[in-house]
Scaffold this motif. Structure first.
Motif, PDB file in Angstrom:
ATOM      1  N   GLY A  93       0.795  -1.223   0.000  1.00 20.41           N
ATOM      2  CA  GLY A  93       0.000   0.000   0.000  1.00 20.41           C
ATOM      3  C   GLY A  93       0.825   1.269   0.000  1.00 20.41           C
ATOM      4  N   LYS A  94       1.969   1.248  -0.686  1.00 17.46           N
ATOM      5  CA  LYS A  94       2.834   2.428  -0.696  1.00 17.46           C
ATOM      6  C   LYS A  94       2.167   3.621  -1.388  1.00 17.46           C
ATOM      7  CE  LYS A  94       6.260   0.086  -2.549  1.00 17.46           C
ATOM      8  NZ  LYS A  94       7.590  -0.186  -3.160  1.00 17.46           N
ATOM      9  N   SER A  95       1.504   3.375  -2.502  1.00 17.37           N
ATOM     10  CA  SER A  95       0.865   4.473  -3.234  1.00 17.37           C
ATOM     11  C   SER A  95      -0.275   5.091  -2.441  1.00 17.37           C
ATOM     12  CB  SER A  95       0.340   3.972  -4.585  1.00 17.37           C
ATOM     13  OG  SER A  95       1.409   3.572  -5.420  1.00 17.37           O
ATOM     14  N   SER A  96      -1.121   4.250  -1.854  1.00 14.53           N
ATOM     15  CA  SER A  96      -2.249   4.788  -1.079  1.00 14.53           C
ATOM     16  C   SER A  96      -1.748   5.540   0.143  1.00 14.53           C
ATOM     17  CB  SER A  96      -3.195   3.660  -0.660  1.00 14.53           C
ATOM     18  OG  SER A  96      -2.547   2.717   0.178  1.00 14.53           O
ATOM     19  N   LEU A  97      -0.622   5.097   0.700  1.00 18.31           N
ATOM     20  CA  LEU A  97      -0.046   5.788   1.850  1.00 18.31           C
ATOM     21  C   LEU A  97       0.424   7.184   1.453  1.00 18.31           C
ATOM     22  CD1 LEU A  97       0.829   5.512   4.847  1.00 18.31           C
ATOM     23  CD2 LEU A  97       3.076   4.805   3.998  1.00 18.31           C
ATOM     24  N   ILE A 123       4.844   2.781  13.427  1.00 19.79           N
ATOM     25  CA  ILE A 123       3.577   3.504  13.353  1.00 19.79           C
ATOM     26  C   ILE A 123       2.571   2.655  12.576  1.00 19.79           C
ATOM     27  CG2 ILE A 123       2.408   5.623  12.678  1.00 19.79           C
ATOM     28  CD1 ILE A 123       4.564   6.077  14.776  1.00 19.79           C
ATOM     29  N   ALA A 124       1.448   2.333  13.207  1.00 20.97           N
ATOM     30  CA  ALA A 124       0.407   1.523  12.574  1.00 20.97           C
ATOM     31  C   ALA A 124      -0.643   2.426  11.950  1.00 20.97           C
ATOM     32  CB  ALA A 124      -0.234   0.600  13.608  1.00 20.97           C
ATOM     33  N   VAL A 125      -0.955   2.197  10.670  1.00 20.80           N
ATOM     34  CA  VAL A 125      -1.950   3.012   9.971  1.00 20.80           C
ATOM     35  C   VAL A 125      -2.814   2.121   9.085  1.00 20.80           C
ATOM     36  CG1 VAL A 125      -0.383   5.002   9.895  1.00 20.80           C
ATOM     37  CG2 VAL A 125      -0.539   3.483   7.919  1.00 20.80           C
ATOM     38  N   ALA A 126      -3.924   2.673   8.675  1.00 17.08           N
ATOM     39  CA  ALA A 126      -4.729   2.096   7.594  1.00 17.08           C
ATOM     40  C   ALA A 126      -4.951   3.258   6.634  1.00 17.08           C
ATOM     41  CB  ALA A 126      -6.044   1.525   8.113  1.00 17.08           C
ATOM     42  N   ALA A 127      -4.041   3.416   5.685  1.00 17.89           N
ATOM     43  CA  ALA A 127      -4.034   4.606   4.827  1.00 17.89           C
ATOM     44  C   ALA A 127      -5.342   4.775   4.067  1.00 17.89           C
ATOM     45  CB  ALA A 127      -2.865   4.540   3.855  1.00 17.89           C
ATOM     46  N   SER A 128      -5.867   3.689   3.525  1.00 19.75           N
ATOM     47  CA  SER A 128      -7.086   3.792   2.730  1.00 19.75           C
ATOM     48  C   SER A 128      -8.295   4.164   3.579  1.00 19.75           C
ATOM     49  CB  SER A 128      -7.360   2.467   2.005  1.00 19.75           C
ATOM     50  OG  SER A 128      -7.521   1.409   2.947  1.00 19.75           O
ATOM     51  N   GLU A 129      -8.193   3.931   4.897  1.00 15.34           N
ATOM     52  CA  GLU A 129      -9.272   4.267   5.829  1.00 15.34           C
ATOM     53  C   GLU A 129      -9.023   5.601   6.537  1.00 15.34           C
ATOM     54  OE1 GLU A 129     -12.035   2.241   6.344  1.00 15.34           O
ATOM     55  OE2 GLU A 129     -11.232   1.100   4.651  1.00 15.34           O
ATOM     56  N   GLY A 130      -7.839   6.168   6.331  1.00 20.18           N
ATOM     57  CA  GLY A 130      -7.491   7.417   6.998  1.00 20.18           C
ATOM     58  C   GLY A 130      -7.140   7.255   8.461  1.00 20.18           C
ATOM     59  N   ILE A 141       5.209  -2.012   5.730  1.00 13.92           N
ATOM     60  CA  ILE A 141       4.950  -3.438   5.922  1.00 13.92           C
ATOM     61  C   ILE A 141       3.444  -3.656   5.958  1.00 13.92           C
ATOM     62  CG2 ILE A 141       5.201  -5.394   7.518  1.00 13.92           C
ATOM     63  CD1 ILE A 141       7.804  -4.133   8.479  1.00 13.92           C
ATOM     64  N   LYS A 142       2.979  -4.618   5.204  1.00 15.79           N
ATOM     65  CA  LYS A 142       1.556  -4.937   5.187  1.00 15.79           C
ATOM     66  C   LYS A 142       1.136  -5.527   6.527  1.00 15.79           C
ATOM     67  CE  LYS A 142      -1.885  -7.261   2.295  1.00 15.79           C
ATOM     68  NZ  LYS A 142      -2.076  -8.214   1.180  1.00 15.79           N
ATOM     69  N   GLY A 143      -0.010  -5.072   7.036  1.00 18.94           N
ATOM     70  CA  GLY A 143      -0.451  -5.444   8.368  1.00 18.94           C
ATOM     71  C   GLY A 143      -0.510  -6.926   8.629  1.00 18.94           C
ATOM     72  N   PHE A 185       9.462   2.650  10.324  1.00 19.24           N
ATOM     73  CA  PHE A 185       8.652   1.509   9.924  1.00 19.24           C
ATOM     74  C   PHE A 185       7.169   1.846  10.035  1.00 19.24           C
ATOM     75  CE2 PHE A 185      12.663  -0.509  10.480  1.00 19.24           C
ATOM     76  CZ  PHE A 185      12.638  -1.640   9.671  1.00 19.24           C
ATOM     77  N   VAL A 186       6.439   1.557   8.952  1.00 11.87           N
ATOM     78  CA  VAL A 186       5.005   1.837   8.903  1.00 11.87           C
ATOM     79  C   VAL A 186       4.260   0.523   8.699  1.00 11.87           C
ATOM     80  CG1 VAL A 186       3.174   3.147   7.779  1.00 11.87           C
ATOM     81  CG2 VAL A 186       5.508   4.067   7.829  1.00 11.87           C
ATOM     82  N   LEU A 187       3.444   0.163   9.661  1.00 10.04           N
ATOM     83  CA  LEU A 187       2.599  -1.023   9.553  1.00 10.04           C
ATOM     84  C   LEU A 187       1.282  -0.567   8.931  1.00 10.04           C
ATOM     85  CD1 LEU A 187       2.415  -4.065  10.291  1.00 10.04           C
ATOM     86  CD2 LEU A 187       1.389  -3.358  12.462  1.00 10.04           C
ATOM     87  N   ASN A 188       1.124  -0.850   7.643  1.00 10.00           N
ATOM     88  CA  ASN A 188      -0.030  -0.352   6.893  1.00 10.00           C
ATOM     89  C   ASN A 188      -1.112  -1.429   6.762  1.00 10.00           C
ATOM     90  OD1 ASN A 188      -1.566   1.470   5.398  1.00 10.00           O
ATOM     91  ND2 ASN A 188      -0.542   1.005   3.465  1.00 10.00           N
ATOM     92  N   GLN A 189      -2.308  -0.988   6.398  1.00  6.08           N
ATOM     93  CA  GLN A 189      -3.449  -1.879   6.198  1.00  6.08           C
ATOM     94  C   GLN A 189      -3.778  -2.666   7.472  1.00  6.08           C
ATOM     95  OE1 GLN A 189      -3.077  -4.214   2.568  1.00  6.08           O
ATOM     96  NE2 GLN A 189      -2.077  -2.535   1.505  1.00  6.08           N
ATOM     97  N   VAL A 190      -3.709  -1.986   8.613  1.00  8.85           N
ATOM     98  CA  VAL A 190      -3.984  -2.695   9.874  1.00  8.85           C
ATOM     99  C   VAL A 190      -5.466  -3.041  10.005  1.00  8.85           C
ATOM    100  CG1 VAL A 190      -2.010  -1.708  11.099  1.00  8.85           C
ATOM    101  CG2 VAL A 190      -4.216  -0.515  11.168  1.00  8.85           C
ATOM    102  N   ASP A 191      -6.297  -2.496   9.115  1.00 10.55           N
ATOM    103  CA  ASP A 191      -7.702  -2.915   9.113  1.00 10.55           C
ATOM    104  C   ASP A 191      -7.859  -4.372   8.693  1.00 10.55           C
ATOM    105  OD1 ASP A 191      -6.722  -1.685   6.672  1.00 10.55           O
ATOM    106  OD2 ASP A 191      -8.717  -2.035   5.814  1.00 10.55           O
TER     107      ASP A 191
END
Length: 295
Positions: free
Chosen positions: A50-54, A201-208, A124-126, A153-159
């Motif tokens: 999810g690099k682009s969405s981030l 840092i944990a995020v869900a970029a597509s969810e904001g 990193i994908k969640g 480090f970014v933990l993305n898509q944690v949803d």
């Protein structure tokens, strides 16, 4: 003072008025270099992280490709984000562990690129469970080359972290069970990679979700001379007081060093004492003008 005069005022020029005329131009040029500095951020991570969405969630400017970096692979691409007069460069670098034949090439690519980067966002994908290649790469390539202090480090898509069906869609946040698993995943990544400079840092970029927290962490992790350039390009909803204050202080510290360098190397000793006494007022004036310069 009428409205036209107020509109045409230049706070940078005004702040330098108390300095000797013979050094104003050189100081103004150096400060302009600081103001126009283009930060460079490396974005690494496996396909699907999810690099682009981030990047789209963080920055407000238009993202456009600049060039492919020909060193190793057409997959490594340089992009520019521009809003207004300033811009940020992003270097999208493929993740390790996806192509064993190219991992050695990527290692050399990262070693070559690292000195040019102000920050590395390692995405990193969640729900990713395969870390051995990433761990090897971080400990044996990035960290020895000085990348530890530069890597966030970014933990993305944690949803998508279990139990993903419990994700609170209405409020765009994890359920209590998910939150505990997210915290456990953050701790696990920290333990596996063994870094201490910056928290995961944990995020869900597509969810904001938690993107503002990430932006604040990015600004703290950046070198002082690059903080304002990044802060000027983030989306307005992420430009919190913390972001603005951190960037303003970094700008002030950078200007302070510029003044010291010019004063110490161009003025005779008796005059240095007098000018350094005025330095604090100059730095203060420029910090007050931060929003005018970077807002």
């Amino acid at each position: 003072m009428n409205n036209t005069e107020t509109k045409n005022r230049n706070p940078v020029k005004d702040a330098l008025e108390i300095l000797p005329e013979n050094i104003r131009d050189s100081i103004a040029r150096r400060i302009n270099d600081v103001i126009s500095y283009e930060p460079v951020i490396g974005i690494m991570g496996k396909t699907g992280a999810g690099k682009s969405s981030l990047c789209n969630a963080i920055f407000k400017g238009d993202i456009c490709a600049v060039s492919n970096i020909a060193a190793c692979t057409r997959e490594t691409q340089e992009m520019r984000i521009q809003f207004g007069k300033r811009s940020v460069r992003l270097i999208d670098i493929p993740g390790v562990g996806e192509n064993a034949e190219r991992d050695a090439e990527y290692e050399q690519l990262y070693r070559d690129l690292l000195p040019q980067l102000d920050l590395v966002l390692w995405v990193i994908k969640g729900d990713d469970r395969a870390f051995s290649a990433d761990e090897h790469f971080y400990k044996n390539v990035l960290a020895p080359a000085g990348g530890e202090a530069k890597t966030l480090f970014v933990l993305n898509q944690v949803d998508k972290i279990e139990p993903f069906r419990e994700w609170d869609v209405v409020n765009a946040r994890p359920s209590p069970s998910q939150m505990q698993n997210i915290l456990d995943k953050e701790a696990y990544i920290t333990q596996r990679f063994g870094f201490t400079d910056h928290p995961v840092i944990a995020v869900a970029a597509s969810e904001g979700y938690n993107v503002t927290h990430l932006v604040e962490a990015m600004v703290r992790a950046l070198p002082k001379h690059a903080q304002s350039g990044v802060a000027s390009q983030v989306r307005d909803e992420h430009k919190t007081r913390t972001v603005t204050e951190e960037a303003t202080e970094g700008f002030g510290d950078t200007v302070d060093r510029v003044l010291d360098d010019i004063i110490d190397n161009t003025l005779p000793a008796p005059l240095r004492v007098v000018v350094k006494a005025a330095k604090k007022a100059v730095v203060s004036g420029l910090k007050k003008a931060w929003n005018w310069i970077f807002g």
